[in-house]
Design an enzyme around this catalytic site. Structure first.
Site, PDB file in Angstrom:
ATOM      1  N   ASP A 194       0.838  -1.188   0.000  1.00  0.00           N
ATOM      2  CA  ASP A 194       0.000   0.000   0.000  1.00  0.00           C
ATOM      3  C   ASP A 194       0.884   1.253   0.000  1.00  0.00           C
ATOM      4  OD1 ASP A 194      -2.408   1.383   0.123  1.00  0.00           O
ATOM      5  OD2 ASP A 194      -3.241   0.027   1.624  1.00  0.00           O
ATOM      6  N   ASP A 281     -10.413   3.022  -2.867  1.00  0.00           N
ATOM      7  CA  ASP A 281     -11.042   1.820  -2.299  1.00  0.00           C
ATOM      8  C   ASP A 281     -12.495   1.693  -2.727  1.00  0.00           C
ATOM      9  OD1 ASP A 281      -8.655   1.849  -1.034  1.00  0.00           O
ATOM     10  OD2 ASP A 281      -9.460   1.668   0.993  1.00  0.00           O
TER      11      ASP A 281
HETATM   12  C1  GLA Z   1      -5.944   1.154   1.744  1.00  0.00           C
HETATM   13  C2  GLA Z   1      -6.096   0.144   0.616  1.00  0.00           C
HETATM   14  C3  GLA Z   1      -7.150  -0.872   0.991  1.00  0.00           C
HETATM   15  C4  GLA Z   1      -6.788  -1.548   2.305  1.00  0.00           C
HETATM   16  C5  GLA Z   1      -6.570  -0.501   3.389  1.00  0.00           C
HETATM   17  C6  GLA Z   1      -5.975  -1.102   4.648  1.00  0.00           C
HETATM   18  O1  GLA Z   1      -7.058   1.956   1.891  1.00  0.00           O
HETATM   19  O2  GLA Z   1      -6.423   0.782  -0.580  1.00  0.00           O
HETATM   20  O3  GLA Z   1      -7.294  -1.818  -0.033  1.00  0.00           O
HETATM   21  O4  GLA Z   1      -5.632  -2.317   2.125  1.00  0.00           O
HETATM   22  O5  GLA Z   1      -5.674   0.499   2.958  1.00  0.00           O
HETATM   23  O6  GLA Z   1      -5.817  -0.135   5.629  1.00  0.00           O
END
Ligand code: GLA
Length: 643
Positions: A194, A281
């Site tokens: 990430d 997300d």
């Molecule tokens: C980000 C990523 C998600 C997830 C969260 C975890 O938002 O895009 O897919 O992995 O972090 O905190």
């Protein structure tokens, strides 16, 4: 700890400087290499399939929940259908040990990580158990010092604990140590990396002072390409990829880049990892699905076996995709299947209703996603309410998704042209979800779509080009080595849904994903129809000048043909462009300098026996602004004399 000697220190600094630089560029990026640059390891020949803890549990993960998911994959038969990855997302870590920087697992959540008689913790028993089920295991980390949960899940009981340094669980400054731990010692197969650590921990972020984090100047400023340091981000991910190569000599690990479509990851993700997130997300809402889908659907030319666009994990089973919204849930699955998205289930599988298992387990839909040719579906028709996506399959048939984005029913017309099939020959049709054969049609076919419905079809007909295929039907053979985009621009065509987090408190949702002007199948770079000197092309590749496209021919096709020229939509009307075709690095054919408004020029080359074809469009006027170019009707013929 022994102090490193000055020379060792110097070498170490030089090495890490070299490693953090983008890979050495050839002096002329448009020079043909004759080499396919994609690391085509066994793990990523088709899009990854499996399960991830995030959409089901956020940071509330436990060993029981994850092992429960793994066992359910096996007992439900999903594992046999290809769902092999069991991925732990954010929330697993306790801290980075101060004495030696080793990451410590939160053993309260993962009791098997306790190492008797030692202060170490180890995921090895957990991973062994997953492997024992015939599955593969994935783990999560961040490219910066801190993880996303440390900015966004502040109420979680599972955040890292300890001093500022002990809570720095991300890779930054520990790449080699952590990758060795994950891959070599713990034997994980899949890494999601990430990027919040390089986006959300700037000195001015309130969370930094409130939680005593070490400030990190953001290299990613979401939605602001001019302030984002894309080459720094790329360099850091390259450092990770290099460490993976060191600690995974079998070339079996999967690197999932999670930079949410920022930092021009569209352009370089394929050269560094096996998948890259194209957007923010996903949440379990229709609006969010549209945005996630759009972020990947227009990028077909950037994905191919070994490297996949990732519009985020599946949210089937929750919110507007739960068992009471099966039309939407099936749409979600159909869409992810046809654009070759990773199929990562985000649901508590220990208690999944049969209706949902039937969606994830539909082997005909899975087969579309996992087709070995790896051609991402291409938009054949696109409007705000309806899209038609067509994907070439390895047996010569095609998958088609007719996607009703709207909340009312629609009448759609599917034409032979959408399919690049002949208008005068019958086209056989099968409905994929219920495996029904529909009556064959000639020319066009009417279909009714319920609100939010996706009709997924498999069709077979006579090719429009006898003995040949359009290049835009074959995105899995294409690598956009250089796309000519010199200055990142935000893509205005990607849906901007209301923020699920702040609602309408801001002044509106603005475009946030760069990539506008990138290479397009059957469209000019900025979304207009392909046209050169007044002549339109229904098929072709639209790309800016200063570009090099590679085609993995592997001696399959004998002849390449196209009608090339400056696209009528170009912003720069002054520049002239020379189009060249190379075969395994040798110049095979080229045009003279072509100017705006000139009629298209036929360009062809014998490519029999060639492994890598390269198409170069080069301007010589030195102007900073690229020219939009068209490889109109670009096609590959099986026999030398055709087309
Ligand atoms: C980000 C990523 C998600 C997830 C969260 C975890 O938002 O895009 O897919 O992995 O972090 O905190």
């Amino acid at each position: 700890m022994t102090r490193p000697k000055p020379l060792a220190l110097l070498l170490c600094v030089l090495f890490s400087m070299a490693a953090s630089q983008p890979q050495a560029q050839t002096i002329d990026p448009l020079a043909p290499t004759g080499r396919w640059p994609i690391r085509d390891g066994s793990a990523a020949r088709t899009p990854p399939m499996g399960w991830s803890s995030w959409n089901a549990f956020r940071t509330e993960i436990t060993e029981d929940k994850v092992i429960g998911a793994a066992e359910a994959l096996v007992s439900s038969g999903l594992a046999k259908r290809g769902y092999v990855y069991v991925n732990i997302d954010d929330g697993w870590w306790l801290q980075r040990r101060a004495s030696d920087g080793r990451l410590q697992v939160r053993t309260q959540l993962f009791p098997s990580a306790v190492v008797q008689g030692s202060a170490d913790t180890s995921f090895r028993p957990f991973v062994d158990r997953i492997h024992g089920l015939g599955l593969k295991a994935g783990i999560y980390t961040d490219i910066g010092r801190n993880a996303c949960s440390q900015a966004y899940d502040l109420e979680s009981p599972n955040l890292p604990v300890g001093s500022t340094r002990e809570r720095e669980v991300g890779l930054y400054g520990h790449v080699d140590q952590d990758i060795q731990l994950f891959l070599k010692d713990w034997k994980f197969d899949y890494l999601k990396v990430d990027a919040c650590g390089l986006a959300d921990f700037g000195a001015d972020q309130s969370v930094v002072a409130a939680h005593a984090y070490r400030p990190m100047p953001p290299a990613i400023v979401r939605g602001r390409p001019a302030q984002t340091d894309a080459s720094k981000i790329r360099g850091l991910y390259e450092e990770v990829a290099a460490a993976i190569r060191r600690h995974d000599p079998a070339n079996a690990a999967f690197l999932s880049i999670c930079a949410w479509g920022q930092a021009d990851v569209r352009q370089w993700g394929k050269d560094v990892g096996q998948s890259w997130r194209t957007g923010e997300d996903i949440t379990p809402s229709w609006s969010s699905l549209l945005q996630s889908f759009d972020s990947a659907a227009g990028r077909a030319l950037y994905a191919h076996p070994g490297a996949w666009n990732d519009p985020d994990m599946l949210f089937i089973g929750a919110g507007e995709f739960d068992e009471h919204h099966l039309t939407e849930a099936r749409s979600h699955f159909s869409l992810w299947a046809i654009i070759n998205a990773p199929l990562l289930i985000g649901y508590d599988l220990r208690q999944a209703p049969q209706a949902l298992l039937d969606i994830w387990g539909n082997s005909d839909v899975i087969a579309i996603n996992q087709d070995p040719a790896g051609h991402q579906g291409v938009l054949a028709y696109s409007a705000d309410d309806l899209q038609i996506i067509v994907k070439t399959l390895s047996d010569g048939s095609k998958a088609v998704a007719l996607f009703n984005r709207s909340a009312t029913s629609l009448q759609a017309t599917l034409t032979a042209d959408h399919l690049k099939f002949a208008k005068d020959a019958p086209i056989a049709v099968r409905e994929v979800w219920n495996q029904q054969a529909l009556p064959a049609f000639t020319g066009e076919m009417a279909l009714t779509l319920a609100p939010h419905e996706t009709r997924l079809l498999r069709v077979n007909g006579k090719r429009q080009l006898p003995g040949a295929l359009y290049l835009s039907e074959l995105p899995g053979l294409v690598n956009v080595a250089v796309d000519g985009v010199r200055q990142s621009e935000l893509d205005p065509t990607i849906r901007r849904g209301m923020s699920p987090w702040s609602g309408s408190r801001s002044d509106g949702e603005r475009p946030v994903y760069s990539g506008w002007g990138g290479a397009q199948a059957d469209s000019a770079p900025y979304g207009t129809a392909l046209a050169v000197g007044g002549r339109s092309f229904a098929s072709g590749i639209g790309i800016l000048s200063g570009s090099r496209i590679q085609i993995k021919n592997e001696r399959r096709f004998a002849r390449f043909t196209a009608s090339v020229g400056i696209d009528d939509s170009t912003r720069n009307r002054k520049g002239s462009v020379r189009f060249s075709i190379y075969g395994d690095g040798r110049l095979l054919a080229h045009t003279r300098e072509l100017a705006f408004g000139q009629a298209p020029v036929a360009l062809a080359a014998n490519v029999a026996g060639v492994n890598i074809i390269e198409l170069v469009a080069r301007t010589h006027d030195g102007s900073a602004q690229p020219v939009s170019t068209a490889w109109g009707s670009a096609a590959l013929s099986e026999a030398a004399g055709q087309q």
